[in-house]
Design a protein around this motif. Structure first.
Motif, PDB file in Angstrom:
ATOM      1  N   PHE A   1      -4.169   0.853  -2.339  1.00 22.64           N
ATOM      2  CA  PHE A   1      -3.694  -0.497  -2.658  1.00 22.64           C
ATOM      3  C   PHE A   1      -2.838  -0.485  -3.919  1.00 22.64           C
ATOM      4  CE2 PHE A   1      -3.841  -5.027  -2.939  1.00 22.64           C
ATOM      5  CZ  PHE A   1      -4.052  -5.341  -4.273  1.00 22.64           C
TER       6      PHE A   1
ATOM      7  N   TYR B   1     -16.191  -7.775   4.607  1.00 26.70           N
ATOM      8  CA  TYR B   1     -15.199  -7.801   5.690  1.00 26.70           C
ATOM      9  C   TYR B   1     -14.784  -6.363   5.975  1.00 26.70           C
ATOM     10  CZ  TYR B   1     -10.777  -8.616   8.131  1.00 26.70           C
ATOM     11  OH  TYR B   1      -9.756  -8.608   9.045  1.00 26.70           O
TER      12      TYR B   1
ATOM     13  N   PHE C   1      -9.581   1.806   2.047  1.00 24.96           N
ATOM     14  CA  PHE C   1      -9.550   2.502   3.328  1.00 24.96           C
ATOM     15  C   PHE C   1     -10.338   3.803   3.293  1.00 24.96           C
ATOM     16  CE2 PHE C   1      -6.517   0.307   6.044  1.00 24.96           C
ATOM     17  CZ  PHE C   1      -5.845  -0.515   5.156  1.00 24.96           C
TER      18      PHE C   1
ATOM     19  N   VAL D   1     -14.030 -10.459   0.623  1.00 23.71           N
ATOM     20  CA  VAL D   1     -13.104 -11.555   0.823  1.00 23.71           C
ATOM     21  C   VAL D   1     -13.343 -12.585  -0.268  1.00 23.71           C
ATOM     22  CG1 VAL D   1     -12.420 -13.401   2.370  1.00 23.71           C
ATOM     23  CG2 VAL D   1     -13.036 -11.180   3.298  1.00 23.71           C
TER      24      VAL D   1
ATOM     25  N   GLU E   1      -1.133  -7.271  -4.632  1.00 23.69           N
ATOM     26  CA  GLU E   1      -1.143  -8.366  -3.673  1.00 23.69           C
ATOM     27  C   GLU E   1      -0.589  -9.619  -4.316  1.00 23.69           C
ATOM     28  OE1 GLU E   1      -3.458 -11.213  -3.584  1.00 23.69           O
ATOM     29  OE2 GLU E   1      -3.115 -11.922  -1.536  1.00 23.69           O
TER      30      GLU E   1
ATOM     31  N   THR F   1     -13.690  -4.615   2.261  1.00 24.92           N
ATOM     32  CA  THR F   1     -13.253  -5.451   1.144  1.00 24.92           C
ATOM     33  C   THR F   1     -14.204  -6.617   0.968  1.00 24.92           C
ATOM     34  OG1 THR F   1     -11.352  -6.586   0.152  1.00 24.92           O
ATOM     35  CG2 THR F   1     -11.781  -7.029   2.467  1.00 24.92           C
TER      36      THR F   1
ATOM     37  N   TYR G   1       0.842  -1.192   0.000  1.00 23.27           N
ATOM     38  CA  TYR G   1       0.000   0.000   0.000  1.00 23.27           C
ATOM     39  C   TYR G   1       0.878   1.244   0.000  1.00 23.27           C
ATOM     40  CZ  TYR G   1      -4.055  -2.890   1.075  1.00 23.27           C
ATOM     41  OH  TYR G   1      -5.060  -3.826   1.017  1.00 23.27           O
TER      42      TYR G   1
ATOM     43  N   ASP H   1      -6.872 -15.827   3.629  1.00 21.45           N
ATOM     44  CA  ASP H   1      -7.201 -15.090   2.415  1.00 21.45           C
ATOM     45  C   ASP H   1      -8.179 -13.972   2.704  1.00 21.45           C
ATOM     46  OD1 ASP H   1      -7.131 -17.707  -0.120  1.00 21.45           O
ATOM     47  OD2 ASP H   1      -5.575 -16.592   0.926  1.00 21.45           O
ATOM     48  N   GLY H   2      -7.737 -12.760   2.447  1.00 16.36           N
ATOM     49  CA  GLY H   2      -8.642 -11.622   2.514  1.00 16.36           C
ATOM     50  C   GLY H   2      -8.908 -11.061   3.884  1.00 16.36           C
TER      51      GLY H   2
ATOM     52  N   GLY I   1     -10.302 -14.295  -1.784  1.00 10.97           N
ATOM     53  CA  GLY I   1      -9.028 -14.903  -2.111  1.00 10.97           C
ATOM     54  C   GLY I   1      -8.007 -13.934  -2.651  1.00 10.97           C
ATOM     55  N   ALA I   2      -8.372 -12.701  -2.847  1.00 10.67           N
ATOM     56  CA  ALA I   2      -7.416 -11.689  -3.313  1.00 10.67           C
ATOM     57  C   ALA I   2      -7.659 -10.427  -2.505  1.00 10.67           C
ATOM     58  CB  ALA I   2      -7.584 -11.420  -4.795  1.00 10.67           C
ATOM     59  N   GLN I   3      -6.743 -10.141  -1.610  1.00 13.29           N
ATOM     60  CA  GLN I   3      -6.943  -9.051  -0.675  1.00 13.29           C
ATOM     61  C   GLN I   3      -6.774  -7.683  -1.308  1.00 13.29           C
ATOM     62  OE1 GLN I   3      -8.373  -7.629   1.712  1.00 13.29           O
ATOM     63  NE2 GLN I   3      -7.424  -8.734   3.389  1.00 13.29           N
ATOM     64  N   LYS I   4      -7.748  -6.811  -1.138  1.00 17.76           N
ATOM     65  CA  LYS I   4      -7.636  -5.450  -1.617  1.00 17.76           C
ATOM     66  C   LYS I   4      -8.486  -4.583  -0.702  1.00 17.76           C
ATOM     67  CE  LYS I   4      -8.613  -2.365  -5.495  1.00 17.76           C
ATOM     68  NZ  LYS I   4      -9.161  -2.273  -6.865  1.00 17.76           N
ATOM     69  N   LEU I   5      -7.881  -4.110   0.379  1.00 14.87           N
ATOM     70  CA  LEU I   5      -8.607  -3.256   1.300  1.00 14.87           C
ATOM     71  C   LEU I   5      -8.780  -1.858   0.711  1.00 14.87           C
ATOM     72  CD1 LEU I   5      -6.983  -4.057   4.764  1.00 14.87           C
ATOM     73  CD2 LEU I   5      -9.282  -4.657   4.010  1.00 14.87           C
TER      74      LEU I   5
ATOM     75  N   ARG J   1      -2.148 -11.529  -7.547  1.00 17.97           N
ATOM     76  CA  ARG J   1      -3.563 -11.845  -7.653  1.00 17.97           C
ATOM     77  C   ARG J   1      -4.418 -10.610  -7.899  1.00 17.97           C
ATOM     78  NH1 ARG J   1      -5.352 -15.816  -2.837  1.00 17.97           N
ATOM     79  NH2 ARG J   1      -4.796 -13.987  -1.589  1.00 17.97           N
TER      80      ARG J   1
END
Lengths: 112, 113
Positions: free
Chosen positions: A45, B32, B103, B95, A48, B93, A35, A97-98, B97-101, A55
Motif C-alpha cells: 500500500f 474485511y 496482501f 474497514v 489512499e 483490512t 499500490y 469505504d474500505g 473509512g480509510a482503505q489499506k489492504l 486519508r
C-alpha cells in the motif's frame, strides 16, 4: 461501465528522473488507492485518497507522493527515481469505504 | 500492524479437482477479507470477499470461509477449469473509512488439463 484506467501502460526512466502516473477511477467512486507490486515485496500500500484528501499512507519515502482532483482522478509522483522503484504501480477505486477495491491494469515502471 | 501469510505459494491441481488456498492474519481488529485473482498482464480482480460477521460465503464454484478465533480464512475453488489458472491473493483490512489492504504473498494456481 468503464473500469479503472491507468496511463501510461509502460514507462522507462533513468535514475534521478521523476515520473507522474495517472489514474481515472470508476465513475462514481470517490476513494482511490495506490499500490506497488514487485516480485520480492508483493503488493504494498502506498496511499489512499478520498474527496481530495489523503486519508492513509503506507511506509514509503517522501519521494512518493500523490494527489486527487475534484473529479476523483488521481496522480502519483515519484521523484529522484532509484533502480528499486522499478515495479508495477496499481491504482484501485472503491465506492464503499474500505470495501470492494477495483484495480486497474497498472503502469509498469522500469528504472534504468 | 497487520501481517497476512498465505499458503501455499504454488499449487497444481488436475482439471475438475478442488483447490484450497489458506491465509492467516495477525490483527484481530481486521474485519474485511477479500480475495483477488491476477492474470498475466492484468491488475488484480476481486473474486469474492467476506466480512467478519459472516463465517462462510459462496459464489458458484468459489467459496470463502473465515475462522475469527484462529484468525485464518480460506479460498475454495471446486470443479477447477483451465481458466482458473492465475495468481490468487488474499488480503485483510479493518474497514474504518480509510482503505489499506494488507496482501498475502500470492499463490500461483495451475490447472492441469
Amino acid at each position: 461501465k468503464a473500469g479503472v484506467t491507468q496511463t501510461p501502460r509502460y514507462l522507462i526512466k533513468t535514475r534521478g528522473q521523476q515520473v507522474t502516473l495517472s489514474c481515472s477511477p470508476i465513475s462514481g467512486h470517490r476513494s482511490v488507492s495506490w499500490y506497488q507490486q514487485t516480485p520480492g515485496q508483493g503488493l504494498q500500500f502506498l496511499f489512499e485518497y478520498f474527496s481530495e484528501t489523503q486519508r492513509n499512507k503506507g511506509n514509503f519515502p517522501g519521494r512518493f507522493s500523490g494527489r486527487q482532483f475534484s473529479n476523483s482522478r488521481s496522480e502519483m509522483n515519484v521523484s529522484t527515481l532509484e533502480l528499486g522503484d522499478s515495479a508495477l504501480y496499481l491504482c484501485a477505486s472503491s465506492l464503499y469505504d474500505g470495501e470492494k477495491l477495483f484495480f486497474g491494469s497498472g503502469t509498469q515502471l522500469s528504472v534504468l | 500492524g497487520e501481517n497476512v501469510e498465505q499458503h501455499p505459494s504454488t499449487l497444481s491441481v488436475q482439471e475438475g479437482d478442488s483447490a484450497v488456498i489458506k491465509c492467516t492474519y495477525s490483527d484481530s481488529a481486521s474485519n474485511y477479507f477479500p480475495w483477488y485473482k491476477q492474470e498475466l498482464g492484468k491488475g488484480p480482480q476481486l473474486i469474492i470477499d467476506i466480512r467478519s460477521n459472516v463465517g462462510e460465503k459462496k459464489d458458484q464454484r468459489i467459496a470463502v470461509t473465515l475462522n475469527k478465533t484462529a484468525k485464518h480464512f480460506s479460498l475454495h475453488i471446486t470443479e477447477t477449469q483451465p481458466e482458473d489458472s492465475a495468481v490468487y491473493f488474499c488480503a485483510a483490512t479493518m474497514v474504518q473509512g480509510a482503505q489499506k489492504l494488507v496482501f498475502g504473498q500470492g499463490t500461483r494456481l495451475t490447472i492441469n488439463p
